[in-house]
Design an enzyme around this catalytic site. Structure first.
Site, mmCIF file in Angstrom:
data_model
loop_
_atom_site.group_PDB
_atom_site.id
_atom_site.type_symbol
_atom_site.label_atom_id
_atom_site.label_comp_id
_atom_site.label_asym_id
_atom_site.label_seq_id
_atom_site.Cartn_x
_atom_site.Cartn_y
_atom_site.Cartn_z
ATOM 1 N N LYS A 197 -10.197 -15.229 3.101
ATOM 2 C CA LYS A 197 -9.476 -14.084 3.526
ATOM 3 C C LYS A 197 -8.679 -14.398 4.746
ATOM 4 O O LYS A 197 -8.919 -15.150 5.427
ATOM 5 C CB LYS A 197 -10.709 -13.033 3.938
ATOM 6 C CG LYS A 197 -10.125 -11.565 3.980
ATOM 7 C CD LYS A 197 -10.231 -10.890 2.527
ATOM 8 C CE LYS A 197 -9.459 -9.582 2.827
ATOM 9 N NZ LYS A 197 -9.822 -8.830 1.422
ATOM 10 N N ASP A 237 -4.253 -6.743 0.449
ATOM 11 C CA ASP A 237 -5.345 -6.156 0.683
ATOM 12 C C ASP A 237 -4.672 -4.881 1.731
ATOM 13 O O ASP A 237 -3.475 -4.579 1.433
ATOM 14 C CB ASP A 237 -6.327 -6.903 1.917
ATOM 15 C CG ASP A 237 -7.590 -6.061 2.094
ATOM 16 O OD1 ASP A 237 -8.474 -6.220 1.179
ATOM 17 O OD2 ASP A 237 -7.796 -5.716 3.037
HETATM 18 P P1 NAP Z 1 -4.118 0.112 1.363
HETATM 19 O O1 NAP Z 1 -3.121 0.104 0.274
HETATM 20 O O2 NAP Z 1 -3.302 -0.459 2.609
HETATM 21 O O3 NAP Z 1 -4.722 1.531 1.554
HETATM 22 C C1 NAP Z 1 -5.417 1.668 2.570
HETATM 23 C C2 NAP Z 1 -5.982 3.183 2.728
HETATM 24 O O4 NAP Z 1 -7.060 3.391 3.457
HETATM 25 C C3 NAP Z 1 -4.798 3.825 3.331
HETATM 26 O O5 NAP Z 1 -5.124 5.345 2.835
HETATM 27 C C4 NAP Z 1 -5.208 3.862 4.873
HETATM 28 O O6 NAP Z 1 -4.528 4.882 5.505
HETATM 29 C C5 NAP Z 1 -6.690 3.942 4.816
HETATM 30 N N1 NAP Z 1 -7.347 3.400 6.022
HETATM 31 C C6 NAP Z 1 -6.972 2.288 6.342
HETATM 32 N N2 NAP Z 1 -7.595 1.864 7.471
HETATM 33 C C7 NAP Z 1 -8.366 3.057 7.547
HETATM 34 C C8 NAP Z 1 -9.087 3.464 8.754
HETATM 35 N N3 NAP Z 1 -9.605 2.492 9.805
HETATM 36 N N4 NAP Z 1 -9.663 4.600 8.727
HETATM 37 C C9 NAP Z 1 -9.154 5.424 7.879
HETATM 38 N N5 NAP Z 1 -8.402 5.248 6.881
HETATM 39 C C10 NAP Z 1 -7.903 3.867 6.706
HETATM 40 O O7 NAP Z 1 -5.210 -0.844 1.138
HETATM 41 P P2 NAP Z 1 -5.896 -0.993 -0.197
HETATM 42 O O8 NAP Z 1 -5.599 -2.147 -0.872
HETATM 43 O O9 NAP Z 1 -6.023 0.115 -0.959
HETATM 44 O O10 NAP Z 1 -7.460 -1.174 0.261
HETATM 45 C C11 NAP Z 1 -8.555 -0.409 0.707
HETATM 46 C C12 NAP Z 1 -9.709 -1.056 0.607
HETATM 47 O O11 NAP Z 1 -10.237 -1.498 -0.605
HETATM 48 C C13 NAP Z 1 -10.029 -1.962 1.720
HETATM 49 O O12 NAP Z 1 -11.494 -2.102 2.054
HETATM 50 C C14 NAP Z 1 -9.873 -3.302 0.814
HETATM 51 O O13 NAP Z 1 -10.254 -4.588 1.417
HETATM 52 C C15 NAP Z 1 -10.528 -2.967 -0.482
HETATM 53 N N6 NAP Z 1 -10.147 -3.859 -1.545
HETATM 54 C C16 NAP Z 1 -8.753 -3.741 -2.102
HETATM 55 C C17 NAP Z 1 -8.466 -4.567 -2.898
HETATM 56 C C18 NAP Z 1 -6.857 -4.561 -3.677
HETATM 57 O O14 NAP Z 1 -6.888 -5.220 -4.797
HETATM 58 N N7 NAP Z 1 -6.059 -4.085 -2.781
HETATM 59 C C19 NAP Z 1 -9.358 -5.351 -3.853
HETATM 60 C C20 NAP Z 1 -10.895 -5.194 -3.108
HETATM 61 C C21 NAP Z 1 -11.161 -4.573 -2.209
HETATM 62 P P3 NAP Z 1 -3.052 4.673 6.569
HETATM 63 O O15 NAP Z 1 -2.145 4.761 5.522
HETATM 64 O O16 NAP Z 1 -3.126 5.836 7.417
HETATM 65 O O17 NAP Z 1 -3.742 3.404 7.147
#
Ligand code: NAP
Length: 524
Positions: A197, A237
């Protein structure tokens, strides 16, 4: 004879009995149920080799009797205490380790050789941590300085693989928790990927495209020395989507003078895989459907609470619509919307444009659709009201620790009996305990959201073959992988006496695959 064990044997003039190493090549090599007697023998002999013993003098070894459960619990408690002392100010890392190691007590009771080989002690220590300065110049001509990281947690079963997170909250402890989780998740995918990571405390929110590009180029200027298609393959991520992967890939290609599959999540016309953007969200919904099927139910007509409004959340909502369910919430870090009539395809298209192109705030959804109400985040509350609505299913898809004990109680009180974690570690330990005690269908992150990295693995395979699979083919493989993960978790939980406990199932199945590879490869 062959493989690393064979090389060791040859160098040492080793006895023919040991050269056969049937467990290193047999069909059960990846089987978590494989008998451990031979591995135990191999470990001891490899240990003797590395410590200078004369291998031809190898004798039958006596193994300690299986420790009693109390002794194992003491060992686990001491281990957790040591990790806290050795890694101060990393609460998320402590939490992730604690959650896994508690499940592993069940394994250590039956298979003490893992303890003897100090497998857990080795797993909690990253193979490498790279921290670096990222200086860049903003649109006003000011010099900005961020901190970059890349953690290689385990390469036991393949090159490091895991996302990059750009968010102001990023620190070493958060990335270590994510890298640790990634090791087990990647092992569950059935694909040969180690765990890693990385990321930065850089915040893309409010930055221009040019600023994001300059930051990504500065970040890659250092990262490019440490990654490669056979060494470490980062992905996206939080805060790292298609735009950022494009800038990062462009800079890597220029610096290294090569076009290789060094990142996943690439654009479709330059090496990306169809379905990769959708995969984490789709996978979390497929996992929920698999869990429901064990009770002869499906998602049709179910009301679902979804958090976040980024990549995972958007495609969770899309797949829920496909399968006839109704998502009624989405959120960002400022607040959440509740749309009782359900998020339709039209509303989802607006949401995607709002978040991916306009880069606006979720409150604008409620401005656009009068059926929705917006609730701003209130940090003085001890719970998140998003989790306090009537529903059957919940898909936490924003960030870590977004469901605490009170939220878990609210979810249960409101009738939720399916939780499929799209985000990483979104439920804290007290929340997990409530879900497990209530006997609901609880799909932990390392199983439920593994579809994203699994499809990254499929992107790597396509890059290696210089081929692209169709949307249908990738989706079918993704569904097959989610089914296999579900089955592995379920079977393992049952085998270890905790039927229906997907937390134990995921932790133990992931652990055994990596641990057995480590036993095979010696003390490295
Ligand atoms: P993303 O596209 O950047 O979206 C993240 C979302 O969560 C946004 O709506 C963001 O709001 C919100 N958020 C982030 N930090 C926050 C906080 N501290 N408090 C409240 N809301 C928060 O990211 P993503 O890829 O969807 O990832 C979301 C989660 O899934 C993470 O835990 C990540 O590790 C996990 N994940 C992602 C993948 C992948 O393929 N992308 C795979 C496995 C797991 P704002 O826009 O206001 O920041």
């Amino acid at each position: 004879m062959g493989g690393d064990g064979g090389a060791l044997v040859r160098r040492s003039g080793f006895s023919p009995v040991l050269e056969s190493r049937p467990d290193a090549r047999g069909p059960h090599r990846w089987d978590v149920d494989a008998p451990l007697r031979l591995r135990r023998r191999n470990f001891v002999l490899l240990f003797q080799a590395s410590s200078g013993h004369i291998l031809t003098n190898a004798r039958p070894v006596r193994f300690p009797p299986t420790p009693n459960p109390e002794a194992v619990q003491d060992y686990v408690s001491e281990l957790i205490d040591e990790i806290k002392v050795k890694n101060p100010a990393e609460p998320e890392f402590h939490q992730a380790v604690q959650e896994v190691v508690r499940s592993l007590a069940l394994v250590l009771e039956r298979d003490p050789e893992y303890r003897k080989a100090k497998i857990i002690e080795r797993m909690v220590e990253p193979e490498r941590v790279i921290m670096f300065r990222v200086p860049w110049v903003d649109d006003a001509g000011e010099v900005q300085v961020n901190r970059g990281y890349r953690i290689g947690m385990s390469s036991a079963i393949g090159p490091y693989k895991g996302g990059l997170r750009f968010h102001p909250s990023v620190n070493l402890g958060i990335l270590k928790f994510l890298a640790f989780e990634q090791v087990f998740k990647n092992a569950l995918t059935t694909l040969p990927m180690g765990g890693g990571k990385g990321g930065s405390d850089f915040d893309p929110k409010g930055k221009s495209d040019l600023e994001v590009m300059r930051f990504c180029q500065a970040f890659m200027a250092e990262l490019s020395r440490h990654i490669g298609p056979y060494r470490d393959v980062p992905a996206g991520d939080i805060g790292v989507g298609g735009r950022e992967i494009g800038f990062l890939f462009g800079m890597y290609k220029k610096l290294r003078n090569e076009f290789t599959g060094v990142l996943t999540g690439k654009g479709i016309t330059w090496g990306g895989s169809l379905i990769r953007p959708e995969a984490t969200g789709y996978g979390a919904v497929y996992f929920a459907a698999e869990m429901l099927q064990t009770r002869n139910e499906d998602l049709t007509g179910k009301t679902c609470l979804v958090s976040g409004s980024g990549n995972v959340s958007q495609y969770t909502v899309e797949k829920l619509i496909d399968l006839g369910a109704k998502a009624v919430t989405v959120s960002d870090s400022n607040g959440y919307i509740f749309d009782e009539s359900g998020i339709t395809r039209e509303k989802l298209a607006f949401l995607m444009e709002l978040k991916n192109v306009q880069r606006g705030r979720i409150s604008e959804y409620a401005d656009k659709f009068p059926s929705a109400t917006y609730t701003a985040l209130d940090s003085t509350l001890d719970h998140n009201p998003l989790w306090d609505h009537k529903a059957e299913c919940a898909f936490p898809s924003a960030t870590q620790n977004e469901i605490n004990a009170k939220d878990a109680a609210n979810l249960l009180r409101n009738g939720v009996y399916v939780v499929s974690e799209g985000a990483n570690m979104p439920t804290d330990i007290a929340g997990i305990e409530q879900f497990l005690d209530a006997g609901i269908l609880f799909g932990p992150a390392k199983a439920a959201n593994a579809g994203g990295v699994a499809t990254s693995g499929l992107e790597m395979a396509q890059n290696s073959m210089r081929l692209s699979w169709t949307r249908e083919e990738v989706d079918a493989r993704l569904q097959g992988i989610m089914k296999a993960i579900h089955q592995a978790c379920r079977a393992t939980a049952e085998q270890y006496g905790t039927p229906g406990n997907y937390v134990n199932g995921a932790n133990i199945a992931g652990f055994k695959k990596v641990a057995n590879a480590m036993m095979d490869q010696g003390v490295v």
